[in-house]
Design a protein around this motif. Structure first.
Motif, PDB file in Angstrom:
ATOM      1  N   GLY B  25     -70.265  54.129  -1.314  1.00 50.20           N
ATOM      2  CA  GLY B  25     -69.262  54.968  -1.963  1.00 50.20           C
ATOM      3  C   GLY B  25     -67.856  54.442  -1.813  1.00 50.20           C
ATOM      4  N   ALA B  26     -67.601  53.733  -0.706  1.00 53.42           N
ATOM      5  CA  ALA B  26     -66.256  53.278  -0.428  1.00 53.42           C
ATOM      6  C   ALA B  26     -65.746  52.308  -1.503  1.00 53.42           C
ATOM      7  CB  ALA B  26     -66.204  52.632   0.945  1.00 53.42           C
ATOM      8  N   GLN B  27     -66.670  51.734  -2.272  1.00 54.94           N
ATOM      9  CA  GLN B  27     -66.293  50.869  -3.393  1.00 54.94           C
ATOM     10  C   GLN B  27     -65.483  51.658  -4.423  1.00 54.94           C
ATOM     11  OE1 GLN B  27     -69.899  49.447  -5.248  1.00 54.94           O
ATOM     12  NE2 GLN B  27     -69.270  47.330  -4.959  1.00 54.94           N
ATOM     13  N   ILE B  28     -65.811  52.919  -4.538  1.00 49.79           N
ATOM     14  CA  ILE B  28     -65.251  53.744  -5.614  1.00 49.79           C
ATOM     15  C   ILE B  28     -64.322  54.831  -5.076  1.00 49.79           C
ATOM     16  CG2 ILE B  28     -65.839  55.200  -7.614  1.00 49.79           C
ATOM     17  CD1 ILE B  28     -67.065  52.409  -7.826  1.00 49.79           C
ATOM     18  N   PHE B  29     -64.795  55.545  -4.050  1.00 50.46           N
ATOM     19  CA  PHE B  29     -64.071  56.741  -3.603  1.00 50.46           C
ATOM     20  C   PHE B  29     -63.407  56.495  -2.244  1.00 50.46           C
ATOM     21  CE2 PHE B  29     -67.919  58.153  -5.924  1.00 50.46           C
ATOM     22  CZ  PHE B  29     -67.301  58.709  -7.036  1.00 50.46           C
ATOM     23  N   PRO B  30     -62.369  57.277  -1.930  1.00 49.91           N
ATOM     24  CA  PRO B  30     -61.773  57.172  -0.592  1.00 49.91           C
ATOM     25  C   PRO B  30     -62.801  57.591   0.465  1.00 49.91           C
ATOM     26  CG  PRO B  30     -60.341  58.410  -2.091  1.00 49.91           C
ATOM     27  CD  PRO B  30     -61.647  58.233  -2.782  1.00 49.91           C
ATOM     28  N   LYS B  31     -62.952  56.767   1.487  1.00 46.53           N
ATOM     29  CA  LYS B  31     -63.980  57.000   2.499  1.00 46.53           C
ATOM     30  C   LYS B  31     -63.786  58.330   3.229  1.00 46.53           C
ATOM     31  CE  LYS B  31     -66.354  54.775   6.327  1.00 46.53           C
ATOM     32  NZ  LYS B  31     -65.931  54.654   7.709  1.00 46.53           N
ATOM     33  N   GLU B  32     -62.520  58.644   3.520  1.00 42.85           N
ATOM     34  CA  GLU B  32     -62.270  59.868   4.294  1.00 42.85           C
ATOM     35  C   GLU B  32     -62.683  61.118   3.514  1.00 42.85           C
ATOM     36  OE1 GLU B  32     -60.041  57.707   3.286  1.00 42.85           O
ATOM     37  OE2 GLU B  32     -58.304  58.690   2.377  1.00 42.85           O
ATOM     38  N   GLU B  33     -62.738  60.996   2.202  1.00 42.01           N
ATOM     39  CA  GLU B  33     -63.197  62.145   1.420  1.00 42.01           C
ATOM     40  C   GLU B  33     -64.720  62.218   1.415  1.00 42.01           C
ATOM     41  OE1 GLU B  33     -61.235  62.001  -2.420  1.00 42.01           O
ATOM     42  OE2 GLU B  33     -59.257  62.043  -1.449  1.00 42.01           O
ATOM     43  N   LEU B  34     -65.345  61.073   1.244  1.00 42.09           N
ATOM     44  CA  LEU B  34     -66.815  61.049   1.211  1.00 42.09           C
ATOM     45  C   LEU B  34     -67.436  61.455   2.534  1.00 42.09           C
ATOM     46  CD1 LEU B  34     -67.835  57.831  -0.708  1.00 42.09           C
ATOM     47  CD2 LEU B  34     -68.185  60.195  -1.438  1.00 42.09           C
ATOM     48  N   GLU B  35     -66.792  61.057   3.634  1.00 49.02           N
ATOM     49  CA  GLU B  35     -67.438  61.299   4.939  1.00 49.02           C
ATOM     50  C   GLU B  35     -67.419  62.766   5.349  1.00 49.02           C
ATOM     51  OE1 GLU B  35     -65.670  58.864   7.934  1.00 49.02           O
ATOM     52  OE2 GLU B  35     -63.888  60.102   8.111  1.00 49.02           O
ATOM     53  N   ARG B  36     -66.818  63.591   4.519  1.00 43.73           N
ATOM     54  CA  ARG B  36     -66.885  65.023   4.808  1.00 43.73           C
ATOM     55  C   ARG B  36     -68.322  65.547   4.727  1.00 43.73           C
ATOM     56  NH1 ARG B  36     -62.491  66.078   0.687  1.00 43.73           N
ATOM     57  NH2 ARG B  36     -60.631  65.238   1.659  1.00 43.73           N
ATOM     58  N   ILE B  37     -69.200  64.763   4.170  1.00 48.01           N
ATOM     59  CA  ILE B  37     -70.609  65.184   4.140  1.00 48.01           C
ATOM     60  C   ILE B  37     -71.124  65.401   5.567  1.00 48.01           C
ATOM     61  CG2 ILE B  37     -71.481  62.810   4.035  1.00 48.01           C
ATOM     62  CD1 ILE B  37     -73.858  63.938   2.424  1.00 48.01           C
ATOM     63  N   LEU B  38     -70.511  64.699   6.515  1.00 48.29           N
ATOM     64  CA  LEU B  38     -70.896  64.892   7.925  1.00 48.29           C
ATOM     65  C   LEU B  38     -70.592  66.312   8.387  1.00 48.29           C
ATOM     66  CD1 LEU B  38     -69.451  61.569   9.333  1.00 48.29           C
ATOM     67  CD2 LEU B  38     -71.857  62.210   9.386  1.00 48.29           C
ATOM     68  N   THR B  39     -69.610  66.934   7.763  1.00 48.52           N
ATOM     69  CA  THR B  39     -69.171  68.255   8.225  1.00 48.52           C
ATOM     70  C   THR B  39     -69.873  69.395   7.498  1.00 48.52           C
ATOM     71  OG1 THR B  39     -67.361  68.602   6.656  1.00 48.52           O
ATOM     72  CG2 THR B  39     -66.886  67.248   8.589  1.00 48.52           C
ATOM     73  N   CYS B  40     -70.835  69.053   6.659  1.00 45.22           N
ATOM     74  CA  CYS B  40     -71.567  70.097   5.929  1.00 45.22           C
ATOM     75  C   CYS B  40     -72.183  71.075   6.931  1.00 45.22           C
ATOM     76  CB  CYS B  40     -72.655  69.486   5.070  1.00 45.22           C
ATOM     77  SG  CYS B  40     -73.752  70.719   4.339  1.00 45.22           S
ATOM     78  N   ILE B  41     -71.923  72.376   6.714  1.00 42.71           N
ATOM     79  CA  ILE B  41     -72.480  73.383   7.620  1.00 42.71           C
ATOM     80  C   ILE B  41     -73.597  74.167   6.957  1.00 42.71           C
ATOM     81  CG2 ILE B  41     -70.600  73.701   9.269  1.00 42.71           C
ATOM     82  CD1 ILE B  41     -69.468  75.847   7.406  1.00 42.71           C
ATOM     83  N   GLN B  42     -74.070  73.654   5.850  1.00 38.81           N
ATOM     84  CA  GLN B  42     -75.239  74.255   5.205  1.00 38.81           C
ATOM     85  C   GLN B  42     -75.031  75.728   4.870  1.00 38.81           C
ATOM     86  OE1 GLN B  42     -78.732  72.484   4.825  1.00 38.81           O
ATOM     87  NE2 GLN B  42     -76.995  71.163   4.376  1.00 38.81           N
ATOM     88  N   CYS B  43     -73.844  76.037   4.416  1.00 37.47           N
ATOM     89  CA  CYS B  43     -73.541  77.439   4.115  1.00 37.47           C
ATOM     90  C   CYS B  43     -74.231  77.902   2.845  1.00 37.47           C
ATOM     91  CB  CYS B  43     -72.032  77.641   4.007  1.00 37.47           C
ATOM     92  SG  CYS B  43     -71.286  76.815   2.578  1.00 37.47           S
ATOM     93  N   GLY B  44     -74.510  76.958   1.949  1.00 44.10           N
ATOM     94  CA  GLY B  44     -75.235  77.318   0.730  1.00 44.10           C
ATOM     95  C   GLY B  44     -74.368  77.680  -0.459  1.00 44.10           C
TER      96      GLY B  44
END
Lengths: 295, 187, 795
Positions: B25-44
């Protein structure tokens, strides 16, 4: 005189050329110069080619943008998909010089270069900012009073809002403002912000699913008693119009809701001949013209 | 249908899928934005907002979780991945600002590369490589164009062969053409 | 006693009262009563001219009893008390009759009924005040010193704060050093401050502060006396080292041949029999662990300061303090019942506290995270949250509140200094409800700490490794993870010493053994006993920030309590009125909510400081030996008689109303101008537990047709279990009155919460209708009761 390079994309020129024609006529009416963007390709589609290979998507998008840059003009488009791709690519390449450098390395193979000096504006932005709501209102020749319009924004004009920058994606109002300026009445309906169903390659890959979403949207429009569904996007236009035929053929569901693109609706109010706006080129006949006494 | 067995043995059967997504993803998008997937709390919120999730087995929250756990193969081969209409509603509403839709696009890129792809998408791709457009210009479309008073053939790659050549040079340079042709050959 | 000369004053309240109550009729009626020398009405009795009118009347007519009928006593009683006091009237000789909130405001449209009710209430007050005796508040000197029990961060903070106010503090700690659990931590969440860097200066301040006297290796043995004047016995265990002489050179430690397990390192490290728990310990002195010391004498030989005494013995001291702060902290719940977690069965399953020591640079491995089993490399760690918390099966029902955050903290810290270390946190719910806590959690996610939702079901040893089985409830699928080290986060439980200490301090504990707050919301750092406060984890699991805030609060409460120098002892207390009747049966002791009653020389003795005047003991006495100052037997009977005798109302209902909660609710009904039947006549009492069967029978005999009891709830009211006793008694009275041919339907008990004021209308209407349906009690029945009552009195 304000000028734009008209980015056609695929659906408008190849399936609904009426939209291309209407855009040209309406822009002429407002003294906006539209340049031909000779040699442009598919944007490429954000949810299709963006889903296959984002790097390829970005490079080809940069080429299309570079065509505008050589004309020293921003592009304009009547398709949310084209807008999504080219606006996002513009954004990425403007914000990140290293990505721009890498893209230009590839573009150099075709002797092109893109510096993100020019970008793209959606036709909605041209109406709202270059022409202005007041001007639109004062230019109305044929008021659309009595016409109940179900407004559809589509997804990619507004979202992702942090990149698009058009404010809230949950309570937009620009299309309603234009519709009201033309004398017509925007009607509220429950699924106003629902997707048309076609995006992301779902139309190509899973037509049944796409149509089920379309049907939900259309049922809501019908329930609200709208005369037509208004859209600012060739692809949504395609999905709503062609989709109704497909829904009839595949599922036996009949809606008969006329579909009208923003440029066509503005054209009508400017007194432009419905035929030259391509209104009769849709699958679903423009029954609302009777109401307006324009048939 | 998902024929996967329920038990997940971490590390033995999983990999650092997130790292791969971030790298790609870092090829296209800012990494710091993409890595927020780590913070997913599965809220739904995502799945609750999803128009496709209501009518298909596409489950964006579960995909985010499987990505966190590193169930790469399972995610890539699930054809429901292709039911996202990229409407961005989930991404707009995510309380952790996870770039859900863009992550789905990235995961699809990986699925495409791995050959988990639908035939109609390959046809669209071939059309693009051959004409510069995703759909063909048919005779009836030319007629329509004439009727509304625009040029019979639009001033795009369809009118300018040198422009089409440019596009073809690019799709070759990015490796996209090769990928598509290979997949078409494999059928 | 001098003959009563009563003045009756009724306020018109600018029409608020006089539009409904015919004040002229009230004045006319009252002026005809015996002993009433003056009866006046006035527009605003609370105004300056109104007060002046009362004062002048006292002077001119030499009045010695005053009855003022006006708004609720909660409004102006204090003001009237002060003013009549200036004319020499004792507060006990002033009665306020509520004819606004509980009469004119609730009986609009029933002017006749309201007027009759006002007359009856005033008559009752006149009778009551005629029978009053003057009361004088007592005074008790308060000992300006505080005992703080527990030297963790809460106790340290409280001690410092009290000492800063110039008040003497005795800080008692059972360990050889202060610092508590916090001294064992490397960093604290969510700021990741170095724990030592913020704690050590505070410990130093304790050592330096001239107002603080520190006792380590100390334990509270006994507490006697009363709030404001506690006498405390403290046991001091032998230290073996003279704190004054020891300079901490460590010569003793180097020669000590005994090695034993370090409790400071949570059993993970070793230490000598003579040791210092950690370098920054306060007092900064070595200590001998006499359980493992062999008394070889090598240390004493080496000590250059001759500070060591191997024959040191236990001592006992006594101190005198006015207030006590309990801050004895926590321990971790013992998980040995959880076979599935393998704690104590596999060395690589440790607790979070052990982890704190393991990762601490000052810990047993100098901060190296290694497998306890073989010293091997740790690549992957699993945290098991709720290892016993939120588990009524084998653990504790509550959430331990800090585990989610400390596990996250430990994980973040380790990820920082051990690259590539894989950490998984298994949780049920991630609870990060605190300022910057959610952000802290999110940051840990970004830093790569992995979280799995689903309680771990079991841990299976696999050589030096451990397989953890759980569900990923997000996917609804079982998951297996193999770790080198598993960290359990057990429930936080109160420090076990509290069980005995609570008995010594006479403070109640809650169902989980934590100290019960006086009020969980509004008085959270006070215990149920006056002058004793509590802070930190001993009142429930909490983080350092909250513990410190509580400590500040407890210190402020203690300072406030002591700053008065002399404690005013309100006179309205129970007392042994007829000592010769008392045979020390102890019935009264049973019911006293404050343990104010004891037996001394074969009689009960009521401590007037401890007694809160609820009156619950009085009906308990089978010999009728007790009475209550301010609402004596005589006064109560006179008031009952006064209200009922001579009333022209068709139906008369007495309502005994608990004076704080229930009375306030009744006032609110008036403030809202709701309406209920004028048959209801209120007699305020501290608690309806004050009432004997005799009072009820007497009321029926004198004309009552129904009697209500409106009581505060046990946990909200001021008198705790007295409120519950009241309900129990009234339920019994319902049976008892049947023996006198009075239907039990004529007694009504309601527990009243302040917000119930709207409901009270329904309650009154219902009871009024019930009594009307029943009709008045027959005269014959009343006479019969009276006859029996006088016979009982005779015998």
């Amino acid at each position: 005189m304000t000028k734009y390079a008209f980015f056609l994309g695929c659906i408008a020129p190849l399936r609904y050329p009426g939209l291309e024609a209407a855009t040209k006529r309406v822009m002429q009416h407002f003294n906006i110069e539209l340049l031909d963007l000779n040699g442009a390709s598919c944007c490429p589609a954000p949810g299709v080619f963006g889903s296959f290979d984002l790097w390829n998507w970005l490079v080809v998008a940069a080429r299309n943008l570079s065509l505008g840059e050589s004309l020293n003009a921003d592009l304009t488009t009547i398709c949310n998909g084209c807008y999504a791709t080219l606006q996002e690519a513009w954004h990425i390449l403007k914000e990140d010089p290293s990505k721009r450098r890498r893209v230009n390395e590839v573009l150099s193979k075709i002797n092109r270069n893109y510096n993100a000096k020019t970008g793209i504006k959606h036709i909605i932005e041209v109406f709202a900012n270059d022409i202005g709501i007041d001007k639109i209102k004062s230019s109305v020749e044929k008021s659309l009073e009595g016409l109940k319009v179900a407004v559809h924004y589509g997804c990619h004009f507004l979202k992702p809002r942090k990149i698009r920058g058009h404010g809230s994606s949950e309570k937009p109002h620009i299309l309603e403002d234009i519709v009201t300026a033309l004398g017509a009445e925007p009607v509220h309906y429950k699924e106003k912000l629902l997707c048309c169903g076609a995006g992301g390659g779902v139309r190509a890959g899973n037509l049944d699913a796409a149509l089920e979403i379309t049907a939900r949207k259309l049922a809501s429009v019908k329930e609200a008693g709208a005369d037509c569904i208004l859209n600012p996007c060739s692809f949504c236009h395609f999905q709503f119009d062609r989709g109704q035929v497909e829904l009839r053929e595949r599922k036996g569901i009949e809606f008969n809701i006329p579909v009208i693109h923003l440029v066509q609706l503005v054209g009508l109010a400017m007194g432009i001949d419905p035929k030259s706006l391509g209104l009769y080129e849709n699958e679903i006949p423009p029954t609302y013209l009777d109401k307006l006494g324009l048939r | 249908m998902d024929s996967t067995k329920p038990l997940i043995k971490i590390d033995e059967e999983t990999s650092d899928f997130i790292a791969e997504i971030l790298e790609k993803g870092a090829q296209i998008f800012p990494k710091e934005e993409l890595e927020r997937i780590l913070t997913c709390i599965q809220c739904g919120t995502c799945y609750g907002s999803c128009p496709s999730g209501r009518i298909t087995a596409y489950h964006v929250r579960v995909i985010m979780r499987k990505a966190q756990l590193g169930l790469k193969e399972e995610v890539l081969k699930d054809e429901n991945l292709w039911n996202c209409t990229t409407c961005y509603t989930c991404q707009e509403r995510c309380p952790r600002e996870v770039e859900t839709t863009d992550t789905i696009r990235l995961i699809r890129n990986m699925a495409f590369e791995a050959g988990y792809v639908k035939k109609p998408h390959l046809i669209v791709s071939r059309n693009f490589i051959e004409t510069g457009h995703s759909i063909p210009l048919r005779d009836e479309d030319k007629e329509k164009r004439k009727r509304v008073g625009v040029s019979e053939i639009p001033p795009t790659t369809l009118t300018y062969p040198e422009a089409l050549k440019e596009v073809q040079t690019l799709v070759e340079a990015t490796g996209f053409k090769e990928k598509v042709l290979k997949l078409l050959e494999e059928g | 006693m001098e003959k009563p000369r009563v003045g009756v004053f009724i306020c018109e309240c600018g029409g608020n009262i006089s539009d409904v109550v015919d004040v002229k009729k009230v004045v006319k009626t009252a002026s005809e009563w015996e002993n009433v020398l003056v009866a006046r009405h006035y527009t605003y009795m609370c105004s300056k001219p109104g007060v002046e009118l009362i004062k002048q009347s006292i002077k001119k007519r030499e009045l010695n009893r005053i009855v003022i009928a006006c708004c609720t006593p909660k409004m102006h009683r204090k003001m009237f008390e002060r003013n009549v006091g200036e004319e020499g009237i004792n507060p006990a000789f002033l009665e306020i009759v509520n004819v606004r909130e509980q009469c004119s405001w609730v009986h609009h449209g029933d002017n006749e009924g309201a007027t009759q009710k006002a007359i009856d209430l005033i008559r009752g007050a006149v009778k009551k005040v005629e029978n009053a005796v003057p009361l004088h508040p007592g005074k008790m000197p308060v000992k300006p010193a505080v005992l703080v029990i527990g030297g963790g961060i809460a106790g340290i903070t409280a001690a410092l704060r009290v000492a800063e106010a110039g008040i003497k503090v005795y800080l008692v700690e059972k360990e050889p050093t202060i610092g508590g659990h916090m001294a064992k931590y490397a960093k604290v969440f969510p700021t990741l401050d170095c724990a030592q860097c913020i704690l050590t200066p505070k410990m130093g301040d304790v050592a330096e502060n001239p107002n603080i006297e520190l006792f380590t290796l100390a334990e509270v043995k006994a507490v006697e006396g009363v709030p404001g004047d506690f006498k405390v016995k403290i046991k001091l265990k032998p230290r073996g080292v003279d704190v004054e002489k020891c300079v901490g050179c460590g010569a003793c430690n180097r020669v000590c041949p005994v090695e034993t397990v370090s409790d400071f390192d949570e059993g993970l490290g070793k230490r000598k029999a003579i040791y210092i728990p950690f370098p920054q310990a306060v007092p900064s002195a070595y200590v001998i662990d006499f359980d493992s010391c062999t008394k070889c004498g090598k240390c004493a030989e080496k000590c250059p300061r001759k500070a060591i005494n191997l024959e040191d013995t236990e001592k006992e001291i006594e101190i005198n303090v006015g207030a006590i702060i309990v801050a004895t902290g926590f321990k971790l719940f013992d998980l040995s019942d959880y076979g599935e977690y393998k704690y104590g069965m596999h060395p690589n399953v440790i607790t979070a506290l052990q982890m704190e020591r393991l990762m601490n640079v000052a810990g047993p491995t100098s901060g190296a995270i290694v497998r306890p089993s073989d010293g091997g490399e740790v690549k992957k760690i699993g945290y098991i949250l709720c290892a016993g918390s939120r588990d009524t099966n084998k653990g504790k029902p509550y959430c331990s509140r800090v585990c989610c955050l400390y596990a996250t903290k430990q994980a973040l810290m380790m990820r920082e200094f051990m690259e590539g270390l894989d950490i998984w946190i298994h949780y049920i719910d991630l609870r990060a409800a605190g300022r910057r806590y959610e952000e802290f959690y999110k940051n840990a996610q970004i830093e790569g700490v992995k979280y799995v939702r689903g309680k771990v079901s079991e841990i299976i040893p696999d050589g030096d490794q451990l397989i953890v089985r759980a569900e990923d409830t997000m996917l609804g699928r079982p998951i297996e993870n193999k770790y080198d080290l598993v960290v359990l986060c057990p429930p936080i439980v109160p420090s076990p010493d509290i069980t005995k200490l609570a008995e010594i301090l006479k403070i109640p504990l809650d169902e989980d053994g934590f100290v019960l707050e006086k009020h969980p919301k509004l008085d959270p750092v006070a215990t149920k006993r006056e002058g004793i406060f509590a802070c930190g984890v001993i009142t429930g699991p909490k983080d350092i920030q909250t513990s410190v805030s509580e400590a500040e609060g407890a210190a402020a409460k203690a300072i406030n309590f002591l700053i008065q120098k002399e404690k005013i002892i309100e006179p309205n207390k129970a007392y042994l009125a007829v000592p010769e009747k008392c045979d020390a049966c102890g019935e009264c002791i049973e019911v006293c909510p404050t343990e104010a009653i004891s037996i001394a020389s074969e009689k009960v003795e009521i401590n007037e400081i401890l007694c809160n005047g609820c009156g619950a003991c009085i009906p308990a006495c089978p010999k009728e030996a007790l009475d209550l100052k301010g609402l004596s037997e005589k006064q109560l009977m006179a008031e009952i008689e006064g209200i009922l005798t001579g009333s022209e109302s068709e139906i008369k209902i007495l309502a005994f109303v608990e004076n704080e909660i229930a009375y306030t609710a009744l006032d609110l009904t008036g403030v809202a101008r709701l309406s209920y039947p004028s048959s209801i006549r209120v007699i305020p009492v501290p608690s309806t537990s004050r009432l004997k069967l005799k009072h009820i029978l007497y009321a029926f005999a004198k004309g009552a047709d129904g009697i209500m009891f409106l009581e505060a709830p046990e946990h909200e009211g001021p008198f705790g279990k007295a409120h519950a006793i009241a309900e129990e008694r009234i339920e019994n009275y319902k049976f008892d009155i049947e023996d006198y041919d009075v239907d039990s339907i004529r007694l009504w008990f309601s527990k009243v919460y302040v917000p119930d004021w709207r409901k009270l209308v329904k309650v009154f209407e219902t009871f009024d209708r019930m009594i009307k349906d029943e009709g008045p009690i027959e005269q014959e029945v009343r006479e019969n009761i009276l006859k029996q009552l006088s016979q009982e009195t005779d015998t």
